[in-house]
Design an enzyme around this catalytic site. Structure first.
Site, PDB file in Angstrom:
ATOM      1  N   CYS A   1       0.587  -1.165  -0.077  1.00  0.00           N
ATOM      2  CA  CYS A   1       0.026   0.098  -0.192  1.00  0.00           C
ATOM      3  C   CYS A   1       0.872   1.316  -0.065  1.00  0.00           C
ATOM      4  O   CYS A   1       0.352   2.295  -0.152  1.00  0.00           O
ATOM      5  CB  CYS A   1      -0.881  -0.001   1.103  1.00  0.00           C
ATOM      6  SG  CYS A   1      -0.147   0.046   2.910  1.00  0.00           S
TER       7      CYS A   1
ATOM      8  N   CYS B   1      10.304 -12.927  -6.247  1.00  0.00           N
ATOM      9  CA  CYS B   1      11.021 -13.095  -4.831  1.00  0.00           C
ATOM     10  C   CYS B   1      10.406 -14.564  -4.432  1.00  0.00           C
ATOM     11  O   CYS B   1       9.040 -14.691  -4.423  1.00  0.00           O
ATOM     12  CB  CYS B   1      10.853 -12.100  -3.901  1.00  0.00           C
ATOM     13  SG  CYS B   1      11.764 -12.325  -2.423  1.00  0.00           S
TER      14      CYS B   1
ATOM     15  N   CYS C   1      -7.353 -46.232  12.111  1.00  0.00           N
ATOM     16  CA  CYS C   1      -8.525 -47.247  12.262  1.00  0.00           C
ATOM     17  C   CYS C   1      -8.076 -48.651  12.078  1.00  0.00           C
ATOM     18  O   CYS C   1      -9.072 -49.779  12.018  1.00  0.00           O
ATOM     19  CB  CYS C   1      -9.495 -47.037  11.124  1.00  0.00           C
ATOM     20  SG  CYS C   1      -8.754 -47.431   9.452  1.00  0.00           S
TER      21      CYS C   1
ATOM     22  N   CYS D   1       3.727 -32.530 -13.030  1.00  0.00           N
ATOM     23  CA  CYS D   1       4.682 -31.534 -12.419  1.00  0.00           C
ATOM     24  C   CYS D   1       6.028 -32.386 -12.123  1.00  0.00           C
ATOM     25  O   CYS D   1       5.972 -33.610 -11.678  1.00  0.00           O
ATOM     26  CB  CYS D   1       4.411 -31.015 -11.116  1.00  0.00           C
ATOM     27  SG  CYS D   1       5.820 -29.908 -10.335  1.00  0.00           S
TER      28      CYS D   1
ATOM     29  N   CYS E   1       2.796 -18.192 -21.508  1.00  0.00           N
ATOM     30  CA  CYS E   1       3.960 -18.793 -21.913  1.00  0.00           C
ATOM     31  C   CYS E   1       4.312 -20.166 -21.302  1.00  0.00           C
ATOM     32  O   CYS E   1       3.454 -20.805 -20.837  1.00  0.00           O
ATOM     33  CB  CYS E   1       5.128 -17.687 -21.257  1.00  0.00           C
ATOM     34  SG  CYS E   1       5.327 -17.842 -19.834  1.00  0.00           S
TER      35      CYS E   1
ATOM     36  N   CYS F   1       9.462 -26.163 -17.326  1.00  0.00           N
ATOM     37  CA  CYS F   1       9.093 -25.929 -18.504  1.00  0.00           C
ATOM     38  C   CYS F   1       7.749 -26.717 -19.115  1.00  0.00           C
ATOM     39  O   CYS F   1       8.120 -28.067 -19.074  1.00  0.00           O
ATOM     40  CB  CYS F   1      10.253 -25.914 -19.622  1.00  0.00           C
ATOM     41  SG  CYS F   1      10.098 -26.101 -21.251  1.00  0.00           S
TER      42      CYS F   1
END
Length: 473
Positions: free
Chosen positions: A216, A261, A323, A418, A431, A444
């Site tokens: 802010c 970051c 269980c 992934c 992209c 990629c």
């Protein structure tokens, strides 16, 4: 009021005014307690030695010395204040040497109030008096605990100073003083205590200052800082940011809002900025996300339980610790020993004819188009048609296994795994630099290579790769 009492009251009022945060007067009588924090040099550090290895830690605050005192009736004209000096990081012999020096200060000022001079000495001159020079050396004992180094010269001796070590004064040089109270027990890990105290004090000082928020852009008290990168945001903005991410289930996305970051918020930061209910959700989802990324962990096959189960190597048997249900880790049915697993969806795609021969039901189509056509026929057919198909192929096959097969087929055509956590990712534009929604890993889309978090686009600038200049399809 006699002169003695008046001098005592004036001194206590002066101490309360100068050390308002550190001084606490006793309710009854003339006495109190002063917590004396040392003024450390800017580059003060702690070095931990374990054999030939060592690590350095820069610290800004050491735990205070505590001076507890009572003023006798004939103070300051005749008697010295009665006191106890305690500390959590100095030894008994070191504190005894300090007590002896406090007595010498009193002897030089008999007839005058002395507490202020004592506090001033402890705060400004204690390290020099004990010949303690940075880095403060800590040794690790056989139990893996950090303790003060026993090496060094005698306190107050300007000859043979041993830089980089905590000075341990020999008992023969300074007799142990009963007023010296060392709170450094043999089972205390000194390093952990020093670092914890330094962290708390840094946070207290940080929260008492105003900083410009990176979201802010307003200067506010009550800010939070990412420890790894040092970026600062006000608590209101960061709390809202955390809340949105946690409600969306993106518990691994609590990274620094600064673009590019990758610093991550600590659980203590999250707990401080969100409510108890939201933090409970964060904690649960973070645990689940972590377990999902572990190849040797699955969930209990009972829908009413679904507790995490750690798989044993070289066996398909899985036993739920919650269980106590024993099931097969492949077909997720009740554990069947060495018998073959019951029919699964992926089996249908490769061995439908074999399963049909072993069952009274007809075999399902072997192609993706055939499976899709069968499902559309069943889903849109009349009641009579649905009953016919259920008799022919089996209701369980149509409702469960067939749907699972189509779902796996769709994922195979429209998504990729992934390379870090194996989660299925769908690309809907943009992209070829992808970010996994589960683990946050950059990769990629073309070659599924893991990308550098600091510069993920560097991958597309390498002319020796097939993805050169392939940032976009």
């Amino acid at each position: 009021m006699n002169a003695e009492l008046e001098a005592q009251e004036d001194e206590l009022l002066a101490l309360a005014s100068i050390y308002s945060q550190e001084f606490r007067r006793t309710v009854l009588g003339l006495g109190g307690e002063i917590r004396v924090s040392l003024d450390l040099p800017r580059d003060f550090s702690v070095i931990v030695k374990a054999g030939d290895k060592h690590r350095d830690y820069v610290i800004s605050f050491l735990p205070p010395l505590v001076l507890t005192f009572d003023l006798p009736l004939d103070y300051p004209s005749t008697s010295s204040p009665e006191y106890i000096l305690s500390c959590k990081w100095l030894s008994h012999s070191q504190l005894s040497a300090v007590c002896k020096h406090l007595d010498e200060i009193w002897e030089d000022t008999v007839g005058n109030v002395v507490l202020f001079y004592w506090v001033q000495f402890l705060r400004d001159d204690l390290l020099d008096f004990l010949n303690i020079r940075p880095p403060l050396e800590i040794l690790v004992n056989d139990q893996g605990q950090a303790t003060p180094s026993p090496e060094g010269s005698e306190a107050g001796d300007s000859q043979g100073e041993a830089e980089g070590s905590v000075v341990e004064t020999s008992e023969s040089a300074v007799s142990l003083d009963p007023r010296a109270l060392s709170m450094l027990a043999t089972d205390t890990d000194l390093l952990v205590h020093l670092l914890d105290y330094d962290e708390r004090q840094r946070l207290r000082v940080f929260e008492g200052q105003a900083y410009d928020c990176g979201i802010c852009f307003m200067s506010k008290l009550g800010s939070s800082q990412y420890r790894e990168c040092g970026h600062i945001y006000c608590n209101e903005c960061l709390s809202e940011y955390f809340t949105v991410q946690i409600r969306d289930g993106n518990v691994r996305g609590l990274t620094c809002p600064e673009p590019e970051c990758s610093s991550t918020a600590t659980p203590s930061q999250v707990k401080r900025l969100v409510g108890e209910e939201l933090f409970t959700r964060y904690d649960r989802l973070l645990l689940q996300s972590t377990l999902d990324r572990m190849a040797d962990v699955i969930y209990c096959a009972r829908k009413a339980c679904v507790a995490p189960v750690v798989l044993e190597p070289d066996t398909t048997a899985a036993l739920c610790p919650s269980c106590r249900y024993a099931f097969c880790s492949i077909c997720r049915k009740t554990y069947h020993g060495t018998s073959n697993c019951k029919l699964r969806a992926n089996t249908l795609l490769t061995s439908g004819s074999d399963s049909a021969a072993e069952s009274s039901n007809a075999g399902v189509p072997q192609t993706e188009a055939g499976l899709q056509g069968l499902w559309e026929d069943y889903a849109s057919g009349s009641e009579e048609r649905r009953m016919f198909l259920e008799k022919r192929y089996g209701k369980h096959i149509l409702n469960t296994v067939l749907e699972e097969s189509l779902s796996e087929g769709w994922k195979g055509q429209n998504s990729k795994e992934c390379p870090s956590c194996r989660a299925n990712i769908q690309k809907n534009g943009g992209c070829n630099k992808m970010a996994c929604f589960t683990c946050g890993q950059y990769f990629c889309w073309v070659c599924l290579s893991i990308l550098d978090k600091n510069n993920p686009y560097k991958h597309y600038e390498n002319p020796n790769t097939a993805c050169y200049n392939a940032t976009f399809d």
